[in-house]
Motif scaffolding. Structure first.
Motif, short mmCIF file in Angstrom:
data_model
loop_
_atom_site.label_atom_id
_atom_site.label_comp_id
_atom_site.label_asym_id
_atom_site.label_seq_id
_atom_site.Cartn_x
_atom_site.Cartn_y
_atom_site.Cartn_z
N PHE A 251 0.82 -1.21 0.00
CA PHE A 251 0.00 0.00 0.00
C PHE A 251 0.85 1.27 0.00
N TYR A 252 2.09 1.15 0.51
CA TYR A 252 2.93 2.34 0.69
C TYR A 252 3.93 2.56 -0.44
N ASN A 253 3.79 1.76 -1.52
CA ASN A 253 4.74 1.89 -2.64
C ASN A 253 4.83 3.30 -3.20
N ASP A 254 3.67 3.95 -3.39
CA ASP A 254 3.67 5.28 -3.98
C ASP A 254 3.80 6.40 -2.95
N LYS A 255 4.05 6.01 -1.70
CA LYS A 255 4.14 7.01 -0.63
C LYS A 255 5.55 7.09 -0.03
N MET A 256 6.40 6.12 -0.38
CA MET A 256 7.73 6.05 0.26
C MET A 256 8.69 7.13 -0.22
N GLN A 257 8.49 7.62 -1.44
CA GLN A 257 9.39 8.63 -1.95
C GLN A 257 9.33 9.90 -1.10
N ALA A 258 8.14 10.20 -0.60
CA ALA A 258 7.98 11.39 0.25
C ALA A 258 8.79 11.23 1.54
N THR A 259 8.83 10.00 2.07
CA THR A 259 9.61 9.72 3.29
C THR A 259 11.10 9.87 3.00
N ILE A 260 11.55 9.33 1.86
CA ILE A 260 12.96 9.43 1.49
C ILE A 260 13.36 10.90 1.28
N SER A 261 12.46 11.66 0.64
CA SER A 261 12.72 13.10 0.42
C SER A 261 12.83 13.84 1.74
N ASP A 262 11.97 13.48 2.70
CA ASP A 262 11.99 14.12 4.02
C ASP A 262 13.29 13.80 4.76
N LEU A 263 13.74 12.55 4.63
CA LEU A 263 15.00 12.15 5.26
C LEU A 263 16.18 12.93 4.65
N LYS A 264 16.12 13.13 3.33
CA LYS A 264 17.17 13.92 2.66
C LYS A 264 17.14 15.37 3.13
N LEU A 340 13.83 11.78 15.03
CA LEU A 340 14.83 12.63 14.37
C LEU A 340 14.21 13.44 13.23
N LEU A 341 13.12 12.92 12.67
CA LEU A 341 12.38 13.65 11.63
C LEU A 341 11.51 14.76 12.23
N GLY A 342 11.46 14.79 13.56
CA GLY A 342 10.69 15.84 14.24
C GLY A 342 9.29 15.43 14.64
N HIS A 343 8.98 14.14 14.55
CA HIS A 343 7.65 13.66 14.91
C HIS A 343 7.60 13.33 16.41
N LYS A 344 7.20 14.30 17.20
CA LYS A 344 7.16 14.12 18.66
C LYS A 344 6.18 13.03 19.07
N TRP A 345 5.16 12.83 18.22
CA TRP A 345 4.15 11.82 18.55
C TRP A 345 4.73 10.41 18.59
N ALA A 346 5.94 10.22 18.08
CA ALA A 346 6.57 8.89 18.10
C ALA A 346 6.81 8.41 19.53
N GLU A 347 6.74 9.32 20.51
CA GLU A 347 6.84 8.92 21.92
C GLU A 347 5.71 7.97 22.29
N GLU A 348 4.60 8.09 21.55
CA GLU A 348 3.44 7.23 21.81
C GLU A 348 3.33 6.10 20.79
N ALA A 349 4.46 5.71 20.23
CA ALA A 349 4.52 4.52 19.37
C ALA A 349 5.13 3.39 20.20
N HIS A 350 4.46 2.26 20.27
CA HIS A 350 4.88 1.18 21.17
C HIS A 350 5.03 -0.14 20.43
#
Length: 555
Positions: A251-264, A340-350
């Motif tokens: 499902f995320y095939n067409d969405k991963m490029q945005a993640t890679i761009s954000d990491l860059k 590291l990407l700035g997603h503070k909500w990751a504190e609530e990822a378990h």
């Protein structure tokens, strides 16, 4: 019941209610009270003798809620008024019924639970059962606490293995076999191609075609996925488990490029031997591979993308991943990169991890006599054993026997798993699970059915209960029933269904002790004791429901 003690102690202590609650203990014996409060913390703060503090404090507490309060060494022991707590608890259970034990702590909050996650083109294996059972229980417990729950079955439907499978099917596949027994045929091919290095390169080529949306590659992949979902649905139907969303890595095939761009953009990507990585070594998390040198993406890329998507799509307050312990390091990397990407909500990822199923010899329970174990076979074997046991006890129609055998099968397998702490490895022993005596799911179903049988025999109807005397066994059962809301709350906070499972067994034991000690039907206390039996059955039903176990009125 703790609330009464906390309220009284807070009037006299320089401690918060939370601090007091954390200090209150349950004594090892009822001779030492229903609850006790140790005075060591106060002694340390006040630099005084804990025994003297206890004696002084015990004299200050005046309340009709207690039969007595005694200072015993450095402990204050509280004996609750048995008539008052019995009346209070019974009334609450009888009034709240199916909602007893619930709360609204999760009100207006959404939790997304990633669970089950079998791989397409493979039979539903025993390895995915723990995630399915535990995830289902966590979802039910979360809903019971007021959360909006989104259950996602995140399929393993992408990656190089599927390239290999396509290549293998083109060489070994048979349309006739695929039609007759699709999953077994695909699994035979999967085993073949993974034994041969000949399919490594061609498998990569076909996967690259998949990533490029090649028409032929997609045709095979869609067919394999569709057949797998049909096969999985049979298992989920037998387990009585449903999902809000059935998604997959694809499902995320067409969405991963945005993640890679954000990491860059955040300057987190580094090139290493032609591949793209995130270096997490300064966080003691090694290196996370984001994109291979041939451009193919990996689990980390997809899980990062999935987390960001779920947060946005479902406005999630909490992301829960019920995945095996072997993925601990992976999720530590994923959560760290999100932060590291700035997603503070990751504190609530378990990452709610689980251990392995083991065979009686302590080895991984994945094969039996060299053969892979499939979930469908396990369920049929368990159902057959359940039917045999039930038939010893009653003569039933075929339809009724099937219904009860399936309920007992679910109870046996679910409880057999959930009574263990999820992170621990556990022995998967069907014969022990299906036993109608001891600490098992069938035993709990029998305890419930026995209680309902007593109520039917007495033609019980709910009415205002008059309480004259409460025996020790009755009080012990009442106190155990009163703990249910707190047990549910702790289960939710700790992601630990074993707390509810073990509690279910505890109340069943207390009920049996009461029933063997006290006459119910025909006694002077019949009205009260029937209300107690009814309340026990209600709490056990609520408890088992949170484990995904449906009760039976008759066994």
């Amino acid at each position: 019941m703790k609330d009464i003690i906390i309220k009284e102690l807070s009037k006299h202590l320089p401690l918060s209610k939370k601090q007091i609650e954390n200090l209150i203990e349950t004594p090892p014996s009822s001779d030492l009270g229903d609850y006790s409060f140790p005075c060591f913390t106060l002694a340390k703060k006040q630099k005084s003798d804990p025994i003297k503090i206890c004696q002084s404090l015990a004299l200050k507490i005046k309340s009709k809620d207690f039969e007595k309060i005694e200072a015993k060494g450095p402990y204050i022991n509280f004996f609750l008024d048995r008539n008052q707590i019995t009346k209070s608890i019974l009334e609450k259970i009888q009034k709240q019924k199916d909602t007893f034990g619930s709360s609204n702590i999760g009100k207006k909050k959404t939790a997304v639970i990633d669970m089950s996650s079998p791989n397409i083109a493979k039979p539903f294996g025993i390895g995915h059962l723990r995630s399915t059972i535990i995830g289902n229980s966590l979802a039910k417990t979360g809903e019971f606490q007021g959360y909006k729950i989104i259950k996602i079955n995140y399929l393993g439907d992408w990656g190089t293995p599927f390239g290999k499978l396509i290549a293998g099917f083109k060489k070994f596949g048979s349309q006739a076999k695929l039609k007759k027994s699709p999953i077994k045929h695909l699994y035979e091919i999967y085993v073949k191609v993974n034994k041969s290095e000949d399919f490594d390169d061609i498998g990569k080529e076909w996967f690259n075609k998949l990533e490029a949306n090649d028409k032929e590659a997609m045709k095979y992949w869609k067919k394999f996925r569709e057949l797998s979902l049909k096969d999985f649905e049979k298992i989920y139907s037998l387990l009585n488990i449903k999902f809000d969303v059935i998604s997959g890595e694809s499902f995320y095939n067409d969405k991963m490029q945005a993640t890679i761009s954000d990491l860059k953009k955040k300057k987190l990507l580094t090139e290493s031997e032609g591949a793209q990585i995130v270096d997490l070594s300064k966080h003691n998390l090694g290196v996370a591979l984001i994109q291979k040198s041939d451009g193919a993406t990996l689990y980390t890329t997809r899980d990062l993308t999935a987390a960001i998507y779920r947060k946005k799509k479902y406005k999630a307050d909490c992301l829960v991943y019920e995945v095996g312990s072997e993925q601990k390091y992976h999720f530590k990397q994923v959560f760290k990169i999100l932060k590291l990407l700035g997603h503070k909500w990751a504190e609530e990822a378990h990452h709610v991890d689980h251990g392995l199923y083991l065979d009686s010899d302590g080895k991984k329970f994945a094969t039996r006599k060299g053969k892979t174990i499939f979930m469908e076979d396990i369920l049929e074997e368990t159902k057959s054993l359940a039917a045999k046991e039930i038939s010893k006890r009653a003569s039933l129609s075929k339809a009724e026997l099937e219904k009860r055998a399936l309920a007992v099968t679910r109870a046996a397998i679910f409880y057999g798993d959930l009574k263990n702490y999820r992170s621990n490895d556990m022995v998967f022993d069907i014969k022990k699970f299906i036993d109608f005596e001891g600490n098992t799911g069938p035993y709990l179903l029998y305890a419930y059915a026995r209680a309902r049988s007593i109520l039917r025999k007495a033609k019980y109807k709910k009415s205002k209960v008059k309480i004259n005397q409460v025996s020790d066994k009755e009080k012990a059962l009442i106190l155990e029933l009163s703990k249910f809301p707190q047990v549910v709350l702790q289960t939710c906070k700790q992601f630990a269904p074993n707390l509810i499972a073990n509690y279910s067994y505890d109340i069943a034991q207390k009920f049996n002790e009461f029933y063997h000690a006290e006459k119910v039907i025909g006694s002077e206390e019949e009205s009260f004791r029937l209300a107690l039996v009814d309340s026990f059955s209600q709490v056990l039903k609520n408890s088992l429901n949170l484990l995904g176990i449906e009760t039976l009125e008759k066994m």
